[in-house]
Design a protein around this motif. Structure first.
Motif, PDB file in Angstrom:
ATOM      1  N   PHE A 100       0.823  -1.125  -0.033  1.00 53.09           N
ATOM      2  CA  PHE A 100       0.204   0.117   0.037  1.00 53.09           C
ATOM      3  C   PHE A 100       0.873   1.285   0.056  1.00 53.09           C
ATOM      4  O   PHE A 100       0.572   2.356  -0.774  1.00 53.09           O
ATOM      5  N   GLY A 101       1.945   1.315   1.019  1.00 48.93           N
ATOM      6  CA  GLY A 101       2.655   2.399   0.906  1.00 48.93           C
ATOM      7  C   GLY A 101       3.452   2.697  -0.365  1.00 48.93           C
ATOM      8  O   GLY A 101       3.605   3.915  -0.780  1.00 48.93           O
ATOM      9  N   LEU A 102       3.637   1.605  -0.912  1.00 47.64           N
ATOM     10  CA  LEU A 102       4.645   1.784  -2.091  1.00 47.64           C
ATOM     11  C   LEU A 102       3.820   2.427  -3.351  1.00 47.64           C
ATOM     12  O   LEU A 102       4.137   3.068  -4.062  1.00 47.64           O
ATOM     13  N   LEU A 103       2.623   1.886  -3.646  1.00 47.77           N
ATOM     14  CA  LEU A 103       1.602   2.217  -4.600  1.00 47.77           C
ATOM     15  C   LEU A 103       1.284   3.862  -4.459  1.00 47.77           C
ATOM     16  O   LEU A 103       1.098   4.349  -5.190  1.00 47.77           O
ATOM     17  N   ALA A 104       1.142   4.132  -3.088  1.00 45.20           N
ATOM     18  CA  ALA A 104       0.619   5.532  -2.783  1.00 45.20           C
ATOM     19  C   ALA A 104       1.845   6.425  -3.050  1.00 45.20           C
ATOM     20  O   ALA A 104       1.609   7.461  -3.719  1.00 45.20           O
ATOM     21  N   SER A 105       3.199   5.988  -2.870  1.00 45.32           N
ATOM     22  CA  SER A 105       4.151   6.770  -3.032  1.00 45.32           C
ATOM     23  C   SER A 105       4.498   6.917  -4.583  1.00 45.32           C
ATOM     24  O   SER A 105       4.807   8.038  -5.086  1.00 45.32           O
ATOM     25  N   TRP A 106       3.978   5.806  -5.444  1.00 47.87           N
ATOM     26  CA  TRP A 106       4.177   5.971  -6.899  1.00 47.87           C
ATOM     27  C   TRP A 106       3.005   6.762  -7.482  1.00 47.87           C
ATOM     28  O   TRP A 106       3.249   7.557  -8.641  1.00 47.87           O
ATOM     29  N   SER A 107       2.164   7.179  -7.050  1.00 45.03           N
ATOM     30  CA  SER A 107       0.880   8.028  -7.384  1.00 45.03           C
ATOM     31  C   SER A 107       0.717   8.855  -6.153  1.00 45.03           C
ATOM     32  O   SER A 107      -0.469   9.000  -5.523  1.00 45.03           O
ATOM     33  N   PRO A 108       1.639   9.962  -6.044  1.00 41.78           N
ATOM     34  CA  PRO A 108       1.350  10.967  -5.064  1.00 41.78           C
ATOM     35  C   PRO A 108       0.177  11.932  -4.823  1.00 41.78           C
ATOM     36  O   PRO A 108      -0.165  12.697  -3.913  1.00 41.78           O
ATOM     37  N   TYR A 109      -0.557  12.088  -6.370  1.00 43.49           N
ATOM     38  CA  TYR A 109      -1.376  12.927  -6.348  1.00 43.49           C
ATOM     39  C   TYR A 109      -2.928  12.336  -6.304  1.00 43.49           C
ATOM     40  O   TYR A 109      -3.881  12.937  -6.571  1.00 43.49           O
ATOM     41  N   GLU A 110      -3.063  11.078  -6.252  1.00 45.43           N
ATOM     42  CA  GLU A 110      -4.251  10.460  -6.084  1.00 45.43           C
ATOM     43  C   GLU A 110      -4.590  10.092  -4.584  1.00 45.43           C
ATOM     44  O   GLU A 110      -3.693   9.934  -3.872  1.00 45.43           O
ATOM     45  N   ASN A 111      -5.794  10.107  -4.475  1.00 51.08           N
ATOM     46  CA  ASN A 111      -6.262   9.369  -3.032  1.00 51.08           C
ATOM     47  C   ASN A 111      -5.544   8.114  -2.725  1.00 51.08           C
ATOM     48  O   ASN A 111      -5.872   7.160  -3.649  1.00 51.08           O
ATOM     49  N   PRO A 112      -4.740   8.124  -1.717  1.00 49.65           N
ATOM     50  CA  PRO A 112      -4.039   6.893  -1.441  1.00 49.65           C
ATOM     51  C   PRO A 112      -5.359   5.689  -1.053  1.00 49.65           C
ATOM     52  O   PRO A 112      -4.668   4.647  -1.287  1.00 49.65           O
ATOM     53  N   ILE A 113      -6.293   5.878  -0.618  1.00 51.99           N
ATOM     54  CA  ILE A 113      -7.341   5.093  -0.031  1.00 51.99           C
ATOM     55  C   ILE A 113      -7.410   4.168  -1.441  1.00 51.99           C
ATOM     56  O   ILE A 113      -7.813   3.113  -1.240  1.00 51.99           O
ATOM     57  N   ARG A 114      -7.511   4.559  -2.629  1.00 45.57           N
ATOM     58  CA  ARG A 114      -7.785   3.986  -3.844  1.00 45.57           C
ATOM     59  C   ARG A 114      -6.885   2.563  -4.017  1.00 45.57           C
ATOM     60  O   ARG A 114      -6.925   1.769  -4.638  1.00 45.57           O
ATOM     61  N   PHE A 115      -5.589   2.728  -3.321  1.00 50.05           N
ATOM     62  CA  PHE A 115      -4.877   1.577  -3.489  1.00 50.05           C
ATOM     63  C   PHE A 115      -4.720   0.390  -2.395  1.00 50.05           C
ATOM     64  O   PHE A 115      -4.197  -0.681  -2.458  1.00 50.05           O
ATOM     65  N   ALA A 116      -5.777   0.835  -1.561  1.00 55.09           N
ATOM     66  CA  ALA A 116      -5.747  -0.366  -0.494  1.00 55.09           C
ATOM     67  C   ALA A 116      -6.442  -1.693  -1.184  1.00 55.09           C
ATOM     68  O   ALA A 116      -7.488  -1.802  -2.020  1.00 55.09           O
ATOM     69  N   GLY A 117      -5.684  -3.036  -0.944  1.00 56.67           N
ATOM     70  CA  GLY A 117      -5.941  -4.073  -1.562  1.00 56.67           C
ATOM     71  C   GLY A 117      -5.427  -4.408  -3.011  1.00 56.67           C
ATOM     72  O   GLY A 117      -5.466  -5.348  -3.343  1.00 56.67           O
ATOM     73  N   LEU A 118      -4.987  -3.327  -3.593  1.00 56.44           N
ATOM     74  CA  LEU A 118      -4.256  -3.693  -4.804  1.00 56.44           C
ATOM     75  C   LEU A 118      -2.953  -4.127  -4.806  1.00 56.44           C
ATOM     76  O   LEU A 118      -2.205  -3.933  -3.870  1.00 56.44           O
ATOM     77  N   THR A 119      -2.703  -5.164  -5.677  1.00 54.39           N
ATOM     78  CA  THR A 119      -1.357  -5.478  -6.046  1.00 54.39           C
ATOM     79  C   THR A 119      -0.442  -4.653  -6.863  1.00 54.39           C
ATOM     80  O   THR A 119      -1.139  -3.938  -7.610  1.00 54.39           O
ATOM     81  N   VAL A 120       0.782  -4.998  -6.756  1.00 55.41           N
ATOM     82  CA  VAL A 120       1.547  -4.143  -7.729  1.00 55.41           C
ATOM     83  C   VAL A 120       1.287  -4.389  -9.072  1.00 55.41           C
ATOM     84  O   VAL A 120       1.322  -3.326  -9.856  1.00 55.41           O
ATOM     85  N   SER A 121       1.260  -5.507  -9.616  1.00 59.54           N
ATOM     86  CA  SER A 121       1.039  -5.976 -11.050  1.00 59.54           C
ATOM     87  C   SER A 121      -0.515  -5.252 -11.424  1.00 59.54           C
ATOM     88  O   SER A 121      -0.510  -4.566 -12.497  1.00 59.54           O
ATOM     89  N   ALA A 122      -1.461  -5.414 -10.572  1.00 63.50           N
ATOM     90  CA  ALA A 122      -2.764  -4.581 -10.859  1.00 63.50           C
ATOM     91  C   ALA A 122      -2.686  -3.198 -11.055  1.00 63.50           C
ATOM     92  O   ALA A 122      -3.208  -2.537 -11.917  1.00 63.50           O
ATOM     93  N   TYR A 123      -1.897  -2.660 -10.231  1.00 68.44           N
ATOM     94  CA  TYR A 123      -1.832  -1.014 -10.011  1.00 68.44           C
ATOM     95  C   TYR A 123      -0.883  -0.697 -11.355  1.00 68.44           C
ATOM     96  O   TYR A 123      -1.544   0.337 -11.859  1.00 68.44           O
ATOM     97  N   LEU A 124       0.134  -1.355 -11.616  1.00 64.48           N
ATOM     98  CA  LEU A 124       0.829  -1.045 -12.826  1.00 64.48           C
ATOM     99  C   LEU A 124       0.060  -1.021 -14.148  1.00 64.48           C
ATOM    100  O   LEU A 124       0.002  -0.115 -15.035  1.00 64.48           O
TER     101      LEU A 124
END
Length: 639
Positions: A100-124
């Protein structure tokens, strides 16, 4: 020379270089070229080196500005730290908070709650995949935090490394990722021991960053000064570099220069130049020992303030054995408590040495023992909120609670008190004090609700409160909190939490209706698709369940894999269902165990089905079976 403001000085001092400091970054041209080449050509590259050698600066101010953003998707530098204003309780308990922390830092201008439960591959794939085949250039900085920082479930497997391995292992057509992992020397072997990463590390590139040699150190001194319209007088830069190489009396050896020490000495020399002077001469040159002594003792005072009730003398006494072993190079530290050692490491006063001992960098030993010629000024007042977040990241709960408590008692502002209450909620939650966490999150939401522009923050806090109430079995109260959150924010992740609360309350149709609405507004939200697929599999609607779950591959969570297996079995493909089953143990949640039992029943393995059903009823998870599934569990037990 007056150089107020960091942007006006050619040297960054004790701070890492930022991307906009690239015009000041010199002395690493060879390393920039080599690392850029390896990173762009290898799916996985490891950059490692000692603490303070300049790994982050090399990436941020050296390599990133070299990349062509029109030909690649260059992500911001990522870390695993949880972003501000996100309560710890929002992160699903069965996912890795580091992901969660990594995905949120890769998209610092998005609402970080959107990355809860996402995998790295799904996010990318969702956020950065390009049909035109451009590379995805991603960095994980400070990767040692994966191994050293606090995890609520101390025995949990570091799923982040599994997910990074999966992403790196995808083919370029599927996911054209180039991943750079930046890590301290002491944790390189931990990466290499990971089963999934090992093959990629062997096939990829590994690069060790060393301190500056003499000529690169001279470039790092001279070139920024020249860019500012100044210069060193002949022989002065050489004298400064020689002093930075000197670790004791006698002739100079072939020693290298620590980049941090060079920046400290150059910044101090810059500050000493008189107004109107065109060059730094011998009389302007800072006393290197004095500069490094002041650096050491300011850091020691700051660590003592946070960890030893201002007892800087006591901390110096703890450090002296490190400075007395083998003459002038320290290598001891058995008496250093871990939190103090980690804090000193963050200040670059000590570093990991051989045989799992701490050591003091050789060039700091003499200044540390000598001490500054005048009393060191007190450390600047701590940013209590930032310091609290850092303490929670390390698991230093007493320090975090003390700092946040001071902020709560400070009448300076409502928002800072609200933020402190949220951090106190995190501290309680991470220590499994659910009641305390609930109280602090509710108070934080109340305080934030009195200020403008905080609807999203309040909604996130109410979502955290709702998750805790679900963990406590208070599903009706959870629904109330989550409905209040949804009124403030229509984020699909918050609606998904409401759907789960309704599901556990026994309102199946209401849960599916909420998820249908969330997916109508944002049709590919993975967490909502996953939740609806799992619920539909439990409700014997396998066709719809399979459609949803096929969209969220790969299935990272055991609950999702079990739901997919159950949907396959209900759809008549029992053989594939058995193969799709996840590994199960006593810690598996009851819903996952029941799904597995139903698959075993469909496969004709009645005794195994009964065993799993009994285990589901006795499950140790905080959330028991939803009431609508208990009758099915009872039927499987008796068979």
């Amino acid at each position: 020379m007056t150089s107020s403001g960091r942007g006006l000085t050619p040297f960054v001092g004790p701070h890492p270089f930022r991307r906009d400091d690239a015009p000041k970054f010199f002395g690493r041209e060879r390393e920039i070229d080599e690392l850029t080449k390896r990173w762009t050509q290898s799916r996985l590259t490891i950059l490692h080196g000692a603490s303070g050698v300049g790994k982050t600066s090399l990436v941020t101010a050296g390599v990133l500005p070299r990349l062509d953003a029109t030909r690649a998707d260059v992500l911001p530098v990522g870390t695993v730290s949880r972003p501000p204003f996100v309560p710890a309780a929002v992160i699903p308990g069965d996912s890795d908070p580091h992901v969660f922390g990594l995905l949120a830092s890769w998209s610092p201008y998005e609402n970080p709650i959107r990355f809860a439960g996402l995998t790295v591959s799904a996010y990318l794939r969702r956020h950065h995949w390009s049909p035109h085949g451009g590379l995805i250039m991603a960095v994980l900085d400070q990767a040692e935090d994966v191994f050293t920082t606090f995890r609520r479930d101390r025995g949990a497997h570091p799923h982040l490394l599994d997910q990074l391995s999966d992403a790196v292992g995808a083919c370029d057509r599927d996911l054209p990722l180039r991943l750079l992992v930046v890590v301290g020397d002491e944790h390189v072997e931990s990466l290499r021991r990971h089963d999934g990463l090992r093959a990629h590390i062997i096939q990829g590139a590994s690069y060790r960053l060393k301190p500056l040699g003499v000529e690169p150190a001279l470039q790092a001194c001279r070139r920024p000064l020249e860019a500012a319209g100044r210069a060193f007088r002949p022989g002065v830069a050489e004298r400064l570099v020689d002093e930075l190489r000197r670790t004791g009396p006698g002739p100079l050896g072939p020693g290298a220069v620590e980049p941090l020490h060079l920046q400290l000495a150059c910044a101090a020399s810059w500050e000493s130049v008189s107004e109107g002077s065109a060059a730094i001469g011998p009389t302007d040159l800072a006393d290197v020992d004095e500069v490094l002594a002041g650096f050491c003792h300011r850091a020691i005072a700051a660590v003592a303030r946070d960890h030893l009730r201002e007892d800087a003398d006591g901390l110096r006494a703890l450090l002296r054995p490190l400075a007395r072993v083998r003459g002038l190079r320290g290598a001891g530290g058995e008496r250093l408590p871990e939190p103090i050692a980690r804090a000193l490491l963050a200040h670059h006063v000590i570093r990991p040495g051989r045989k799992h001992r701490w050591e003091m960098p050789a060039r700091l030993v003499r200044p540390f023992l000598r001490g500054p010629s005048s009393p060191a000024p007190p450390p600047p007042p701590a940013d209590r909120l930032a310091a609290t977040s850092a303490a929670l990241h390390q698991g230093w709960f007493a320090l975090a609670e003390d700092l946040a408590g001071q902020e709560v008692r400070d009448p300076a502002g409502t928002r800072s008190r609200a933020r402190a209450e949220s951090l106190l909620g995190d501290a309680a939650y991470l220590q499994n004090d659910l009641g305390g966490a609930l109280a602090h999150y509710r108070e934080a939401a109340r305080l934030f609700d009195t200020t403008r522009g905080t609807d999203q923050i309040v909604a996130t806090l109410l979502t955290a409160a709702g998750r805790i109430l679900m963990d406590q079995g208070a599903y009706r109260a959870a629904v109330t909190e989550l409905r209040s959150a949804v009124r403030r924010s229509t984020e699909p992740v918050i609606q998904t939490e409401l759907a789960w609360a309704l599901w556990y309350l026994g309102q199946e149709s209401g849960a599916v209706d909420v998820l249908d609405g969330a997916l109508r507004s944002d049709g590919d939200t993975p967490e909502a698709l996953r939740a609806r697929g799992e619920i539909l599999s439990d409700l014997d609607n396998p066709e719809r369940a399979l459609r949803d779950l096929d969209k969220v591959r790969p299935h990272e969570l055991a609950s999702t894999r079990a739901a997919y297996a159950l949907a396959l079995a209900r759809n008549g493909d029992v053989g594939s269902a058995v193969k799709a089953m996840p590994p199960l143990d006593v810690h598996s949640d009851p819903a996952t165990l029941l799904r597995a039992a139903r698959v075993m029943k469909a496969a004709g393995r009645d005794s195994e089905a009964a065993r799993l059903a009994r285990q589901a009823r006795r499950g140790t998870s905080r959330r028991p079976l939803p009431p609508q599934l208990t009758a099915e569990d009872d039927r499987l037990i008796v068979t």
